[in-house]
Design a protein around this motif. Structure first.
Motif, PDB file in Angstrom:
ATOM      1  N   SER A   1       0.821  -1.218   0.000  1.00 23.74           N
ATOM      2  CA  SER A   1       0.000   0.000   0.000  1.00 23.74           C
ATOM      3  C   SER A   1       0.854   1.267   0.000  1.00 23.74           C
ATOM      4  O   SER A   1       0.387   2.318  -0.418  1.00 23.74           O
TER       5      SER A   1
ATOM      6  N   GLY B   1      -8.066  -0.432   6.891  1.00 26.99           N
ATOM      7  CA  GLY B   1      -8.461   0.430   5.775  1.00 26.99           C
ATOM      8  C   GLY B   1      -7.961   1.859   5.975  1.00 26.99           C
ATOM      9  O   GLY B   1      -7.492   2.504   5.028  1.00 26.99           O
ATOM     10  N   ALA B   2      -8.028   2.337   7.214  1.00 27.01           N
ATOM     11  CA  ALA B   2      -7.561   3.700   7.493  1.00 27.01           C
ATOM     12  C   ALA B   2      -6.052   3.797   7.271  1.00 27.01           C
ATOM     13  O   ALA B   2      -5.553   4.798   6.730  1.00 27.01           O
TER      14      ALA B   2
ATOM     15  N   GLN C   1      -5.478   3.826   3.527  1.00 25.89           N
ATOM     16  CA  GLN C   1      -5.831   5.121   2.932  1.00 25.89           C
ATOM     17  C   GLN C   1      -4.744   6.161   3.220  1.00 25.89           C
ATOM     18  O   GLN C   1      -4.425   6.990   2.366  1.00 25.89           O
TER      19      GLN C   1
ATOM     20  N   ALA D   1      -1.972   5.502   0.876  1.00 31.66           N
ATOM     21  CA  ALA D   1      -2.340   5.955  -0.471  1.00 31.66           C
ATOM     22  C   ALA D   1      -2.229   7.475  -0.564  1.00 31.66           C
ATOM     23  O   ALA D   1      -1.774   8.014  -1.577  1.00 31.66           O
ATOM     24  N   ALA D   2      -2.630   8.153   0.512  1.00 29.98           N
ATOM     25  CA  ALA D   2      -2.569   9.626   0.511  1.00 29.98           C
ATOM     26  C   ALA D   2      -1.126  10.096   0.361  1.00 29.98           C
ATOM     27  O   ALA D   2      -0.854  11.074  -0.346  1.00 29.98           O
TER      28      ALA D   2
ATOM     29  N   VAL E   1      -7.933   5.244  -3.861  1.00 27.23           N
ATOM     30  CA  VAL E   1      -8.091   4.018  -3.095  1.00 27.23           C
ATOM     31  C   VAL E   1      -9.583   3.702  -2.971  1.00 27.23           C
ATOM     32  O   VAL E   1     -10.403   4.602  -2.786  1.00 27.23           O
ATOM     33  N   THR E   2      -9.904   2.428  -3.117  1.00 28.39           N
ATOM     34  CA  THR E   2     -11.261   1.948  -2.884  1.00 28.39           C
ATOM     35  C   THR E   2     -11.245   1.139  -1.597  1.00 28.39           C
ATOM     36  O   THR E   2     -10.418   0.231  -1.458  1.00 28.39           O
ATOM     37  N   LEU E   3     -12.103   1.477  -0.663  1.00 26.78           N
ATOM     38  CA  LEU E   3     -12.144   0.758   0.613  1.00 26.78           C
ATOM     39  C   LEU E   3     -13.478   0.046   0.754  1.00 26.78           C
ATOM     40  O   LEU E   3     -14.535   0.683   0.715  1.00 26.78           O
TER      41      LEU E   3
ATOM     42  N   GLY F   1     -16.777   2.306   4.154  1.00 33.61           N
ATOM     43  CA  GLY F   1     -15.811   2.542   3.081  1.00 33.61           C
ATOM     44  C   GLY F   1     -16.335   3.448   1.991  1.00 33.61           C
ATOM     45  O   GLY F   1     -17.392   4.071   2.117  1.00 33.61           O
ATOM     46  N   HIS F   2     -15.584   3.488   0.892  1.00 32.26           N
ATOM     47  CA  HIS F   2     -15.995   4.314  -0.243  1.00 32.26           C
ATOM     48  C   HIS F   2     -15.450   3.732  -1.538  1.00 32.26           C
ATOM     49  O   HIS F   2     -14.499   2.957  -1.521  1.00 32.26           O
TER      50      HIS F   2
END
Ligand code: NAD
Length: 487
Positions: free
Chosen positions: A222, A239-240, A243, A246-247, A253-255, A463-464
């Motif tokens: 990641s 997931g956090a 993310q 990724a930031a 990013v897809t969570l 998620g998103h």
């Protein structure tokens, strides 16, 4: 090799650039059989060095044979892999039973779902296109949908085949090259799938698989600067972290995270139709399903009836070794069983009632991680049992009065993945569908994630981003606008 498998794949090796090889460190980890606690097979303990090699191999694939395929050729290839997967569904189910503890019929359904994703995305490859846009005189403006490049896929242990199908299937269809990190608890069907894909002709480097721990291989993937998109399925906490990684590299990013999904039964519901969905969506895969219907909200006039009829079904449920193919197998690990038992321990002295429990079969191995499915009644909506994801075969019954209270309870958790609504009132169906804060709403049915065609994903802590359906294809690509001035 996993000697008992008819799919000839090396469980203790990684797939990088079309080559099977051990981890650079030479280290391995052991998978466990959750049905009896025995050691199952070694896997390679990949780390940052292996991730580096896998990302490079994926990058090379984009400018090699894989990158040169036309959309139609990619489509035919994915369809061919899907056919090969379907032909091996029984063997994949057996591997999943050994590795995840999943009853055989569930593993077979997962294998066929993986095949179906490949069929769907294979057929979709050459139907993805851009548009021409109205602009100023003398211009033609068009959009192109292009792959991101190298996509990272971090998947959990509960549905390895289905999650690989929806995530890697869509990414490959768009023309990306993938680096896939399965969960350290369950890797066999992922490795077997990679072997099947390779044998069906997937070019080297299009799909690379690096097994290992989340802290080593997962974190390295990641945070890798060579990754162009991350698709993560797992817990909120991880997931956090993903993310944040990724930031740091400014990549999308897809969570797909957890849930506490409700099914809402109004007093005018068809209870006969609802009952199988109410129970199955809670106990499927021993409750280890992100979209499990773990909360059953029932309007007060029907509450006693629904409780009694669900309790009757619970009392008939049987738990045992995955190979026995009963209603439920074991949960994945001793740790997971401990987490579920911690939640069940909250019942004592709380006023919450155990409405019913299923039974463990006689002779189930003592080393297996078995949890009896448990239906809890009169659970206050704000209680931890009604708020937190248990990820085990535990459902809570919550009574309500009227639509407004049902909505307040349904929307009143940190999650928002799926909801089910049972009512014959058409206007209420539409009001509820609009007012529920989640990614999927099922009216008079419940799909626990739904079919491959239906976009799936969450809001809030669920998620998103969306996977499944065409929506996922668009997510695995970037839109480019081309403005041509021709006068
Ligand atoms: P997890 O977050 O611990 O692990 C998921 C994956 O992340 C594994 O491959 C793991 O190795 C990896 N990982 C762990 N630490 C990492 C790190 N620091 N950096 C990068 N990767 C790391 O989750 P789990 O306990 O294996 O899975 C259960 C959770 O997954 C549940 O909360 C469930 O709701 C969720 N889930 C969600 C969906 C969905 O589609 N929304 C589907 C299945 C599971």
């Amino acid at each position: 090799m996993v000697m008992t498998s008819t799919i000839d794949f090396p469980s203790a090796q990684l797939l990088i650039g079309g080559q099977w090889r051990g981890a650079a460190s030479g280290q391995t980890l052991w998978l466990e059989n959750p049905s009896d606690g025995s050691e199952l097979a070694p896997i390679a303990r990949g780390d940052a060095a292996d991730i580096d090699a896998a990302v490079q191999a994926a990058r090379d694939a984009l400018s090699g044979e894989w990158g040169r395929l036309t959309a139609a050729e990619r489509g035919r290839l994915l369809s061919r892999i899907g056919i090969a997967v379907a032909a091996q569904a029984d063997e994949l189910a057996r591997l999943e039973a050994l590795d995840v503890g999943k009853p055989l019929k569930q593993g077979r359904a997962d294998a066929l779902a993986l095949a179906r994703y490949l069929e769907f995305y294979g057929g979709a490859c050459d139907k993805v296109h851009g548009e021409t846009l109205p602009y100023q005189p003398g211009y033609t403006v068009l959009t192109l949908r292009e792959p991101h490049g190298v996509t990272a896929h971090i998947v959990p242990w509960n549905y390895p085949m289905q999650i690989v199908g929806r995530s890697v299937g869509a990414a490959l269809a768009m023309g990306n090259a993938c680096v896939l990190k399965p969960a350290e608890e369950a890797c066999l069907t992922v490795l077997a799938f990679a072997r099947i894909a390779q044998q069906a002709g997937l070019p080297a480097g299009a799909l690379n698989v690096v097994t290992g721990t989340g802290e080593e291989a997962g974190a390295a993937l990641s945070a890798h600067p060579g990754i162009d998109h991350i698709s993560f399925t797992g817990s909120v906490a991880t997931g956090a972290l993903v993310q944040a990684a990724a930031a740091a590299n400014v990549v999308p990013v897809t969570l797909e995270l957890g849930g506490k999904s409700p099914q809402i039964v109004f007093a005018d519901a068809d209870v006969d139709a609802a009952l199988p969905f109410l129970v199955n969506a809670g106990i499927q895969n021993a409750g280890q399903t992100c979209s499990a219907a773990s909360r059953i909200l029932v309007e007060r006039p029907l509450y006693a009836q629904v409780m009694a009829r669900m309790a009757e079904r619970y009392a008939a449920l049987r738990v045992g070794p995955a190979m026995s193919d009963l209603d439920l197998g074991p949960v994945i690990s001793r740790r997971q069983r401990g987490l579920i038992e911690h939640f069940l321990g909250l019942v004592e002295g709380s006023g919450i009632a155990v409405a019913a429990q299923g039974a463990l079969v006689v002779g189930a191995p003592t080393g297996g991680h078995y949890v009896r499915p448990t239906l809890l009644a009169h659970v206050p909506p704000e209680h931890a049992l009604a708020q937190q994801e248990i990820f085990g075969p535990v459902q809570v019954l919550i009574p309500f009065d009227g639509e407004a209270e049902a909505l307040a309870i349904a929307n009143g958790t940190p999650f928002g993945l799926v909801a089910g609504v049972w009512t014959r009132d058409g206007a209420r169906q539409m009001r509820m569908a609009r007012a529920l804060r989640c990614g999927q709403v099922f009216i008079n049915n419940y799909g626990a994630g739904g079919g491959v065609e239906l976009p799936f994903g969450g809001v809030k802590h669920s998620g998103h981003g969306r996977e499944k359906g065409f929506e996922a294809l668009y997510g695995f690509g970037a839109l480019k606008t081309v403005a041509i001035h021709h006068g």
